[in-house]
Design a protein around this motif. Structure first.
Motif, mmCIF file in Angstrom:
data_model
loop_
_atom_site.group_PDB
_atom_site.id
_atom_site.type_symbol
_atom_site.label_atom_id
_atom_site.label_comp_id
_atom_site.label_asym_id
_atom_site.label_seq_id
_atom_site.Cartn_x
_atom_site.Cartn_y
_atom_site.Cartn_z
ATOM 1 N N GLU A 167 21.996 -62.007 80.421
ATOM 2 C CA GLU A 167 23.059 -61.626 79.483
ATOM 3 C C GLU A 167 23.557 -60.224 79.802
ATOM 4 O OE1 GLU A 167 25.179 -60.051 76.100
ATOM 5 O OE2 GLU A 167 23.314 -59.249 76.945
ATOM 6 N N THR A 168 22.642 -59.297 80.072
ATOM 7 C CA THR A 168 23.036 -57.931 80.413
ATOM 8 C C THR A 168 23.649 -57.869 81.806
ATOM 9 O OG1 THR A 168 21.360 -56.933 78.978
ATOM 10 C CG2 THR A 168 22.193 -55.586 80.788
ATOM 11 N N TRP A 169 23.036 -58.543 82.769
ATOM 12 C CA TRP A 169 23.572 -58.497 84.134
ATOM 13 C C TRP A 169 24.957 -59.120 84.198
ATOM 14 C CZ3 TRP A 169 18.400 -60.703 86.472
ATOM 15 C CH2 TRP A 169 17.397 -59.731 86.326
ATOM 16 N N HIS A 170 25.205 -60.142 83.405
ATOM 17 C CA HIS A 170 26.510 -60.788 83.343
ATOM 18 C C HIS A 170 27.518 -59.879 82.644
ATOM 19 C CE1 HIS A 170 29.242 -64.222 83.278
ATOM 20 N NE2 HIS A 170 29.435 -64.039 81.975
ATOM 21 N N ALA A 171 27.145 -59.404 81.444
ATOM 22 C CA ALA A 171 28.071 -58.617 80.636
ATOM 23 C C ALA A 171 28.379 -57.261 81.254
ATOM 24 C CB ALA A 171 27.485 -58.435 79.228
ATOM 25 N N GLU A 172 27.348 -56.556 81.744
ATOM 26 C CA GLU A 172 27.517 -55.165 82.150
ATOM 27 C C GLU A 172 27.572 -54.949 83.661
ATOM 28 O OE1 GLU A 172 25.231 -52.268 79.949
ATOM 29 O OE2 GLU A 172 24.824 -53.719 78.358
ATOM 30 N N ASP A 173 27.065 -55.920 84.436
ATOM 31 C CA ASP A 173 27.061 -55.769 85.894
ATOM 32 C C ASP A 173 28.040 -56.705 86.587
ATOM 33 O OD1 ASP A 173 24.997 -53.957 85.470
ATOM 34 O OD2 ASP A 173 23.430 -55.455 85.853
ATOM 35 N N ALA A 195 27.564 -62.631 94.415
ATOM 36 C CA ALA A 195 27.972 -61.228 94.449
ATOM 37 C C ALA A 195 28.573 -60.791 93.123
ATOM 38 C CB ALA A 195 28.984 -61.004 95.568
ATOM 39 N N LEU A 196 28.304 -59.555 92.738
ATOM 40 C CA LEU A 196 28.799 -59.031 91.466
ATOM 41 C C LEU A 196 30.311 -58.851 91.505
ATOM 42 C CD1 LEU A 196 26.131 -56.280 90.653
ATOM 43 C CD2 LEU A 196 26.015 -58.753 90.261
ATOM 44 N N THR A 197 30.928 -59.136 90.365
ATOM 45 C CA THR A 197 32.348 -58.884 90.190
ATOM 46 C C THR A 197 32.495 -57.804 89.132
ATOM 47 O OG1 THR A 197 34.454 -59.932 89.624
ATOM 48 C CG2 THR A 197 32.500 -60.785 88.523
ATOM 49 N N ASP A 198 33.656 -57.677 88.522
ATOM 50 C CA ASP A 198 33.809 -56.723 87.434
ATOM 51 C C ASP A 198 32.974 -57.172 86.243
ATOM 52 O OD1 ASP A 198 35.632 -55.202 88.878
ATOM 53 O OD2 ASP A 198 37.338 -56.393 88.166
ATOM 54 N N PRO A 199 32.490 -56.252 85.428
ATOM 55 C CA PRO A 199 31.709 -56.641 84.247
ATOM 56 C C PRO A 199 32.499 -57.594 83.353
ATOM 57 C CG PRO A 199 31.551 -54.276 84.611
ATOM 58 C CD PRO A 199 32.596 -54.781 85.556
ATOM 59 N N TYR A 200 31.812 -58.555 82.779
ATOM 60 C CA TYR A 200 32.459 -59.527 81.900
ATOM 61 C C TYR A 200 32.626 -59.005 80.482
ATOM 62 C CZ TYR A 200 31.970 -63.082 85.526
ATOM 63 O OH TYR A 200 32.080 -63.795 86.701
ATOM 64 N N ALA A 201 31.826 -58.024 80.072
ATOM 65 C CA ALA A 201 31.906 -57.543 78.687
ATOM 66 C C ALA A 201 31.485 -56.084 78.593
ATOM 67 C CB ALA A 201 31.051 -58.414 77.772
ATOM 68 N N ALA A 202 32.016 -55.266 79.474
ATOM 69 C CA ALA A 202 31.726 -53.832 79.460
ATOM 70 C C ALA A 202 32.908 -53.103 80.077
ATOM 71 C CB ALA A 202 30.439 -53.522 80.226
ATOM 72 N N PRO A 203 33.169 -51.870 79.650
ATOM 73 C CA PRO A 203 34.339 -51.146 80.154
ATOM 74 C C PRO A 203 34.219 -50.687 81.594
ATOM 75 C CG PRO A 203 33.080 -49.776 78.632
ATOM 76 C CD PRO A 203 32.494 -51.151 78.550
#
Length: 307
Positions: A166-172, A287-295
Motif C-alpha cells: 500500500e505504501t510502495w504503491h501510494a508513495e513510491d 519499475a516504479l512510476t509516479d506515486p499513485y497517492a502522494a505529491p
C-alpha cells in the motif's frame, strides 16, 4: 554475484515514464475499499530455484514461508558485529538514512544498508536470497529497499499493522504486487520481544487506507506511521478471517513474505533485543512510476528507482 539495478524507464520498456492504470486505489477515497488481488502470488514458472514445491505452495496460500536456518552462526556473528558498528558510528547516526526512535535516542532503522556496508552488499547479492526472489517473481530483480530494523531491550517501539505494498504503491509508484521481502533474524525472535506478526492469506486482499499523503510524509512515517494504516474494522475482518501468526525463530532464520501481507509487530518491553535485516527485491518488470497517492516520490534510499 551481483543484483542488477535498473535505470528509470528502461527495465520495463519505458513503463516508469508512463502513467499506468491504478489497479489498487488508496488514500484518495472517502470510504473503505477492499480489492481482491489482481496479480499472481508466484509468477511464471517457479520450478527452478532454492524453494521446494511445498514451500511455494505454502507461500501462495499464506503469503509467507520461513527458512530455518538461512544463515550459519558464523555469518550471523559477523553481521551482528557489523550492525553494532554502524549503530555506534557517529556519521551513520547523523545520516538521513538512519531513523531514531520517536521517544528516545535509540536507532530504530538504518536504510540502504547495502550501500553503507560492503558486508551487507555481499549479503543482498547472496544466491540464497536472490534465488528465492527470482523464483517467486519469475524474473531478474533489483533492490527496492534494504534496511536494518532494531528493537533494543526496553526501548524498541512497534510497527503498526500495514501492507508494505500500500505504501510502495501510494508513495513510491510501484504498479503491481511483484515484490518480495526477506526478513533475516540477527537475534532470536521471541513471541514476547516484538516478533513479526502476519495475517496468513491476507495478501489476497488489498485494503485501501484513509488519509491524504502530505509533502515529506516519510520524515514522520518512518518513525511512527499513521497515514497508510488500515481502519480498525478492516483489520478485525482480516484477523477474524485469517488469524494471526507470530513468527518466532533463532538468529539466522528468515521469513520470505509477499509485499501485500498484512503485518506488524509490537513494542519490545523485554530485556532481549530484536534485530532484523530487511531486504526487498522488486521485479525488473515492475519499475516504479509516479506515486499513485502522494505529491512526490520518496527518496532513493527508501525506494530505489535505479542508478
Amino acid at each position: 554475484m551481483t543484483v542488477p539495478s535498473i535505470d528509470r524507464g528502461t527495465a520495463d520498456g519505458g513503463a516508469a515514464n508512463r502513467r499506468s492504470v491504478d489497479a489498487y486505489p488508496t488514500r484518495h477515497l472517502s470510504g473503505v475499499l477492499h480489492v481482491e488481488r489482481r496479480d499472481p502470488v508466484v509468477w511464471a514458472d517457479a520450478s527452478e530455484g532454492p524453494m521446494a514445491p511445498d514451500e511455494l505452495r505454502d507461500y501462495r496460500r499464506d503469503g509467507f514461508v520461513t527458512v530455518d536456518p538461512l544463515l550459519e552462526a558464523g555469518e550471523v556473528a559477523l553481521l551482528r558485529a557489523e550492525l553494532a558498528r554502524l549503530c555506534d558510528d557517529p556519521a551513520v547516526r547523523a545520516d538521513e538514512r538512519t531513523i531514531i526512535e520517536p521517544d528516545s535516542e535509540a536507532v530504530r532503522s538504518i536504510f540502504e544498508i547495502h550501500r553503507i556496508s560492503p558486508l551487507l552488499r555481499e549479503l543482498v547479492a547472496d544466491p540464497r536470497l536472490v534465488g528465492r526472489a527470482r523464483q517467486i517473481l519469475g524474473s531478474d530483480v533489483y533492490i527496492h529497499q534494504s534496511r536494518a530494523n532494531l528493537k533494543p531491550g526496553f526501548d524498541g517501539s512497534g510497527f503498526y499493522w500495514h501492507s508494505d505494498f500500500e505504501t510502495w504503491h501510494a508513495e513510491d509508484g510501484m504498479p503491481a504486487m511483484r515484490a518480495v521481502s526477506i526478513s533475516i533474524a540477527l537475534t532470536e525472535n521471541h513471541v514476547h520481544n516484538g516478533a513479526l506478526m502476519i495475517m496468513p492469506g491476507s495478501h489476497h486482499t488489498f485494503v485501501a487506507c484513509p488519509g491524504e499523503t502530505p509533502h515529506g510524509h516519510y520524515r514522520t512515517s518512518l518513525r511512527r506511521q499513521e497515514i497508510g494504516t488500515p481502519d480498525p474494522d478492516s483489520l478485525t475482518e482480516l484477523a477474524d478471517r485469517h488469524g494471526i501468526a507470530v513468527l518466532t525463530g533463532p538468529a539466522g532464520s528468515a521469513t520470505v513474505f509477499d509485499s501485500n501481507c498484512m503485518h506488524g509487530s509490537a513494542e519490545n518491553i523485554t530485556p532481549y533485543p530484536r534485530s532484523n535485516l530487511f531486504i526487498v527485491y522488486n521485479s525488473v518488470h515492475n519499475a516504479l512510476t509516479d506515486p499513485y497517492a502522494a505529491p512526490e516520490p520518496r527518496p532513493d534510499f527508501i525506494a530505489a528507482r535505479g542508478r
